[in-house]
Structures are given as C-alpha cells and as structure tokens.
Enzyme design. Structure first.
Site, PDB file in Angstrom:
ATOM      1  NE  ARG A 113      35.434 -27.608   5.664  1.00  0.00           N
ATOM      2  CZ  ARG A 113      34.022 -27.703   5.818  1.00  0.00           C
ATOM      3  NH1 ARG A 113      33.651 -29.012   6.085  1.00  0.00           N
ATOM      4  NH2 ARG A 113      33.463 -26.944   5.322  1.00  0.00           N
ATOM      5  CD  GLU A 149      25.623 -26.301  10.021  1.00  0.00           C
ATOM      6  OE1 GLU A 149      26.616 -26.573   9.585  1.00  0.00           O
ATOM      7  OE2 GLU A 149      24.645 -26.248   9.571  1.00  0.00           O
ATOM      8  NE  ARG A 153      54.202 -25.873 -27.641  1.00  0.00           N
ATOM      9  CZ  ARG A 153      54.739 -24.378 -27.405  1.00  0.00           C
ATOM     10  NH1 ARG A 153      53.998 -23.751 -26.862  1.00  0.00           N
ATOM     11  NH2 ARG A 153      55.915 -24.420 -27.852  1.00  0.00           N
ATOM     12  CE  LYS A 162      54.208 -20.784 -30.853  1.00  0.00           C
ATOM     13  NZ  LYS A 162      55.365 -19.740 -30.911  1.00  0.00           N
ATOM     14  CE1 TYR A 168      58.086 -25.742 -31.605  1.00  0.00           C
ATOM     15  CE2 TYR A 168      59.523 -24.419 -32.645  1.00  0.00           C
ATOM     16  CZ  TYR A 168      58.443 -24.442 -31.919  1.00  0.00           C
ATOM     17  OH  TYR A 168      57.818 -23.214 -31.500  1.00  0.00           O
ATOM     18  CE1 TYR A 223      62.488 -15.542 -28.217  1.00  0.00           C
ATOM     19  CE2 TYR A 223      63.544 -17.146 -26.994  1.00  0.00           C
ATOM     20  CZ  TYR A 223      63.144 -16.166 -26.989  1.00  0.00           C
ATOM     21  OH  TYR A 223      62.909 -15.321 -25.710  1.00  0.00           O
ATOM     22  NE  ARG A 267      74.266 -31.447 -46.727  1.00  0.00           N
ATOM     23  CZ  ARG A 267      74.571 -32.105 -47.689  1.00  0.00           C
ATOM     24  NH1 ARG A 267      75.831 -31.963 -48.235  1.00  0.00           N
ATOM     25  NH2 ARG A 267      73.341 -32.709 -48.176  1.00  0.00           N
TER      26      ARG A 267
HETATM   27  C1  UD1 Z   1      26.971 -25.976   5.066  1.00  0.00           C
HETATM   28  C2  UD1 Z   1      25.491 -25.900   5.883  1.00  0.00           C
HETATM   29  C3  UD1 Z   1      25.197 -27.275   6.409  1.00  0.00           C
HETATM   30  C4  UD1 Z   1      25.182 -28.313   5.013  1.00  0.00           C
HETATM   31  C5  UD1 Z   1      26.349 -28.209   3.997  1.00  0.00           C
HETATM   32  C6  UD1 Z   1      25.910 -28.705   2.738  1.00  0.00           C
HETATM   33  C7  UD1 Z   1      25.547 -23.843   7.146  1.00  0.00           C
HETATM   34  C8  UD1 Z   1      25.678 -23.195   8.594  1.00  0.00           C
HETATM   35  N1  UD1 Z   1      25.912 -25.106   7.109  1.00  0.00           N
HETATM   36  O1  UD1 Z   1      27.884 -26.503   5.787  1.00  0.00           O
HETATM   37  O2  UD1 Z   1      24.148 -27.072   7.266  1.00  0.00           O
HETATM   38  O3  UD1 Z   1      24.892 -29.756   5.557  1.00  0.00           O
HETATM   39  O4  UD1 Z   1      26.639 -26.968   3.910  1.00  0.00           O
HETATM   40  O5  UD1 Z   1      26.935 -28.964   1.908  1.00  0.00           O
HETATM   41  O6  UD1 Z   1      25.062 -23.205   6.222  1.00  0.00           O
HETATM   42  N2  UD1 Z   1      30.333 -19.329   2.464  1.00  0.00           N
HETATM   43  C9  UD1 Z   1      30.239 -17.923   2.126  1.00  0.00           C
HETATM   44  N3  UD1 Z   1      30.476 -17.277   3.093  1.00  0.00           N
HETATM   45  C10 UD1 Z   1      30.910 -17.572   4.327  1.00  0.00           C
HETATM   46  C11 UD1 Z   1      30.967 -18.969   4.639  1.00  0.00           C
HETATM   47  C12 UD1 Z   1      30.458 -19.757   3.506  1.00  0.00           C
HETATM   48  O7  UD1 Z   1      30.051 -17.431   0.891  1.00  0.00           O
HETATM   49  O8  UD1 Z   1      31.167 -16.665   5.275  1.00  0.00           O
HETATM   50  C13 UD1 Z   1      29.973 -20.143   1.236  1.00  0.00           C
HETATM   51  C14 UD1 Z   1      31.129 -21.032   0.794  1.00  0.00           C
HETATM   52  O9  UD1 Z   1      32.048 -20.416  -0.259  1.00  0.00           O
HETATM   53  C15 UD1 Z   1      30.639 -22.330   0.339  1.00  0.00           C
HETATM   54  C16 UD1 Z   1      29.367 -22.223   1.126  1.00  0.00           C
HETATM   55  O10 UD1 Z   1      29.094 -20.922   1.661  1.00  0.00           O
HETATM   56  O11 UD1 Z   1      30.317 -22.334  -1.062  1.00  0.00           O
HETATM   57  C17 UD1 Z   1      28.977 -23.342   2.136  1.00  0.00           C
HETATM   58  O12 UD1 Z   1      29.989 -23.050   3.069  1.00  0.00           O
HETATM   59  P1  UD1 Z   1      30.690 -24.344   3.834  1.00  0.00           P
HETATM   60  O13 UD1 Z   1      31.733 -23.725   4.636  1.00  0.00           O
HETATM   61  O14 UD1 Z   1      31.262 -25.328   2.806  1.00  0.00           O
HETATM   62  O15 UD1 Z   1      29.699 -24.721   4.688  1.00  0.00           O
HETATM   63  P2  UD1 Z   1      29.646 -26.431   5.267  1.00  0.00           P
HETATM   64  O16 UD1 Z   1      30.132 -26.519   6.527  1.00  0.00           O
HETATM   65  O17 UD1 Z   1      29.912 -27.398   4.245  1.00  0.00           O
HETATM   66 CA    CA Z   2      30.386 -27.179   2.177  1.00  0.00          CA
END
Ligand code: UD1
Ligand code: CA
Length: 462
Positions: free
Chosen positions: A15, A154, A331, A349, A364, A385, A438
């Site tokens: 997302r 969910e 920098r 730099k 510079y 450079y 010069r």
């Molecule tokens: C999840 C919860 C939801 C909760 C919400 C809170 C589940 C099924 N759902 O939903 O109930 O309200 O978080 O924010 O647990 N991740 C992995 N491996 C995977 C999938 C996910 O490591 O296969 C990790 C992701 O990197 C992330 C975390 O788990 O950091 C949560 O995953 P995400 O897909 O964001 O879950 P939500 O849909 O937000």
């Molecule tokens: Ca999440």
C-alpha cells in the site's frame, strides 16, 4: 522472568507504493524500524528477533547487529512471520512481546506497561487494544456477553455489524513464549486473504488458556503506517511532540508547524529556530544559535551563538559566533572555525578553517585546509578536481585572496600572502609574498572606435 521480543518486518508494504521495504521507510529521515528497536532497547529485553524477508538486506543494514534475525522467505502473513522466529526462541521460558515494524510512534513507556500488565496477570496471551473513532483497516476485537475477548477479525473478514466495532487490534501482544509457538503451529490459512493470520492465536489459545486484553489510551502511539498519507500523519505527531518538548525547554520557534526536528537531534536552551527549518540526524545545536529561516541541517554540529540563514549544512560543524548564509552550502565534513563568515552562495566541502576567516560571497572551497584571518574574495575558487582525481589546497594564516582567484590544487599558500584579484595560481606561494598570476593590462590608445559599431539612425547606416 525472561523477556523476549519479535518484530515483524518482512512485508513489502504494497500500500506504500514505494520501492523501499515499508519498515525501512523514513519518518523524519529515520527508518521506521529504527524507532521501534530504539524503544525496545530502552527496556530490559533478553532476546530481540526481527523477522525479515522482502529486501531483507535493507532492514538488516539499518539494524546491523542490534537484533537477531529470522528470515521469512515468502510473505504468507503475520502468523507465518512470527513462526519464523521459532528456531531462535522455541526453548525459551518467559514472555514474548510481538511488535509490528510499522508502528514507529510506539514508546518505551507503553512497551514497559504491556510487559508489566501481562506479567502481573494469569493470562497466557494479552492482546493490546485501542478504541479508534475511525477503525478502518484495523482488525476488530470481538467480545462475548461477559466482555471477554473471543477473537480478532480482520476488516476484510468482518460482517457489516463487526465493521462497526471501534475497538481495534493494535498488533501488539504479550504472550507466554512456549504457548505462542504451540498456537502458531495450529494457525490455518485464511480462505479470503490466503494468509496465515497471527490474530488467529486468540481463538486458538482461548480454547484452553486465559486470554485477556490491555487497552491503551494514547491512540497515536499504536497507529499502523500502511501508506504515504499515514507517513505524513506519523510525522506530524512526532514533529508536534518533539517541538513542544523543545519549546518547554527554552527553544524558541517561530511558526513551529513549519519546523521539523528529528528524533535524535539535541538542541540547547536559548536557541531560536525560524520558519521552514529542518534539523535531522545526529545534529547538535548549542546555546544562543539562531537557525533559519529556510535552513536544512542534517548531522550538523552548530556551536554557541552561530547564525545560519537560508542555508544547507550536511555532516559538518560550525564553531562559535560564525555566521552562515544566506544561501551557503556546507557539506561532507566542512569544519568552520570561530568568528568566520560564510556568506552568500558559498559552498564548503571537506574543508577546515581557522578563526576569523571570511568567504563572504560566491566561493567554492573544497578539500582545503585554511588557517585564521584569511579572506576569500568574491568568486574565489579552489580548483580541486582535474577530471580524474581530487587534490588538496593548503592555505596558511593571514592570507588575502583577491576576487576571482583560481587556486589550482594541489597547492600550498603559506602565511601572510596577498594574491592579486583575477589570478590563476598554479604554483605554491611562499610566506610573505604578493602573487600576481594574470596577464598585464595593455591600453591601446584611440583604438576603441575600430570596434564599436556605428549607431543606427532610422535604420540607415551613415
Ligand atoms: C495487522 C493486523 C491487524 C491490526 C494491524 C495493526 C494481522 C493479520 N492483522 O494488519 O489486526 O489491526 O496490523 O496495525 O496480523 N509482515 C511480515 N510478514 C508477512 C506479513 C506482514 O513480516 O507475511 C509484517 C509487515 O512487515 C508489517 C507487519 O507484519 O510490519 C504488519 O503487516 P501489515 O500487512 O501491515 O498488517 P495490517 O494489515 O496492518
Ligand atoms: Ca500495518
């Protein structure tokens, strides 16, 4: 009682629509996962395991050796992710805290209280919940007639009525470590989303173990960051919190809503920050400094009573009472001495200056060591450079560099030197010399008329 933590950070973050794996995405220029681990580190935890998968090297680069890693090769859901930590943790007694890698606003106090609430109860699983006016996207907490938690559903799996529930699953759980892995082994693939849901452990454990909840009040602490709009919201919370804290400690801010200060920045009292200023990384701003407007500092150390306006400072240090800007750029380890002036359109730099040195306009200065009381005239340039390599320039004390001078590096200008304006200096200049590099000017008498075109009058050349 032993304490462990599992941080789930293997997901892609579809997302987000960005290339970086979600948990490495920056909030105020610092990766989300870094905030989480930083807070876990502040409390007493025996083993911390981060579950990585999608672009795991990016997350591992951020966290390095600060946690152990379990690899979830294929992202089949949060239940499947937690199970990846089994090999590392299965023989451990104690409580395991499960955290999601996309909740950057979580703080030490909340984590501490989750462990405590759980340890002081007889629950095998404590689900951390919150009441959200807009629960969209979160799992909903289902309770029976006695108010006891029976399941987490969910959003995708909710009935119309369940969708109206405002108590949500934060994604934080404290759980008996051994019971956790027994329950995870029993989680089945969800038919709708095709994932193994961690949330299913509620139903599974409820069959023969006491499961309870802990409801937290500071809702923003547990917000899940799933898209770039949520990134902006998380940044806003964090920004307001940091700014308020600074202002209460004597940092004056004009238009604070336009000022962004990173989590690890230290600012002393009696500092003034003007609008549109961003200070991030491991920056330190000392007493009496005035920064802004329109200034960006990342990993900068700004000493007492320095003024910086309309400028950029990265990985650099500026000593007492120096003024920087407008429109200066420091920098890559620029280190500017005391009482300097780095003025309009000056870039520095990887260079150091002594005290009371000035480059007031259009210069510079790169790969240069400069002494004290040096004046860089307008338009002076260290030519560092040659198209292939970078070379160093060394300038002593009490040197006057005339306007529009090129110093072709490698080159050494000793103390007490005066360089005539417009010089292109290719040879070292010994102490005490006047250097003129010069051509001498020739004035040809009465010659200009041969070059100046006759004026047009009524478009007829006379
Ligand atoms: C999840 C919860 C939801 C909760 C919400 C809170 C589940 C099924 N759902 O939903 O109930 O309200 O978080 O924010 O647990 N991740 C992995 N491996 C995977 C999938 C996910 O490591 O296969 C990790 C992701 O990197 C992330 C975390 O788990 O950091 C949560 O995953 P995400 O897909 O964001 O879950 P939500 O849909 O937000
Ligand atoms: Ca999440």
């Amino acid at each position: 009682m032993k304490r462990h933590a599992i941080i789930l950070a293997a997901g892609k973050g579809t997302r987000m629509r960005t290339k970086l794996p979600k948990c490495a995405f920056p909030i105020l220029k610092k990766p989300m996962i870094d905030y989480i681990v930083e807070n876990v580190e502040k409390i007493d935890v025996d083993t911390v395991v981060t579950v990585v998968g999608h672009q795991k090297h990016v997350i591992q680069e951020v966290l390095d050796t600060r946690t152990l890693y379990a690899v979830q090769a294929e992202q089949l859901g949060t239940g499947h992710a937690a199970l990846a930590a089994k090999t590392l943790l299965k023989d451990e007694e104690g409580t395991t805290l499960i955290l999601l890698g996309d909740m950057p606003l979580i703080d030490k106090k909340t984590l501490q209280s989750i462990y405590e609430v759980h340890e002081n109860s007889d629950q095998v699983l404590t689900v951390v919940t919150a009441n959200f006016e807009a629960p969209h996207g979160y799992g909903r907490i289902i309770r029976d007639d006695y108010g006891k938690i029976t399941a987490i559903v969910e959003e995708k799996n909710c009935t119309e009525a369940q969708r109206k529930i405002t108590e949500i699953n934060t994604g934080l759980y404290a759980v008996d470590n051994k019971r956790l892995f027994e329950a995870l082994d029993k989680v089945e693939k969800d038919p709708i989303k095709g994932e193994y849901y961690l949330t299913d452990i509620v139903k599974i454990m409820n069959e023969d173990h006491p499961v309870g909840t802990f409801t937290i009040r500071e809702n923003h602490r547990v917000m899940g960051v799933n898209d770039l709009y949520a990134v902006s919201q998380a940044e806003k919370y964090l920004r307001d919190e940091i700014n308020k804290d600074l202002m209460l400690n004597g940092v004056s801010m004009i238009n604070p809503e336009t000022i962004t200060i990173g989590h690890n920045v230290q600012i002393e009292g009696n500092v003034t920050l003007l609008p549109n200023t961003t200070i991030t990384g491991e920056s330190i701003i000392k007493e009496g400094a005035v920064i802004g407007p329109n200034t960006e500092i990342h990993n900068g150390i700004i000493h007492e009573s320095v003024e910086v306006k309309h400028s950029l400072i990265y990985d650099s240090e500026v000593h007492e009472r120096t003024t920087v800007g407008p429109f200066a750029h420091l920098r890559n380890r620029a280190n500017i001495g005391k009482d300097n002036r780095i003025g309009n359109f000056v870039e520095v730099k990887k260079s150091t200056t002594g005290h009371d040195t000035k480059a007031s306009h259009l210069a510079y200065i790169g790969d240069t060591t400069t002494g004290s009381h040096v004046n860089f005239g307008c338009g002076s340039i260290t030519v560092n450079y040659d198209g292939r390599d970078k070379h160093r320039t060394s300038i002593g004390d009490d040197v006057f560099i005339g306007c529009n001078t090129n110093l072709i590096a490698p080159i050494t200008i000793e103390d007490n030197v005066f360089i005539a304006a417009g010089s292109t200096v290719t040879d070292n200049i010994p102490s005490g010399s006047l250097a003129i590099a010069r051509n001498r000017q020739i004035n040809k008498a009465d010659y200009a008329k041969n070059l100046i075109k006759p004026k047009l009058k009524n478009n007829i050349i006379k």
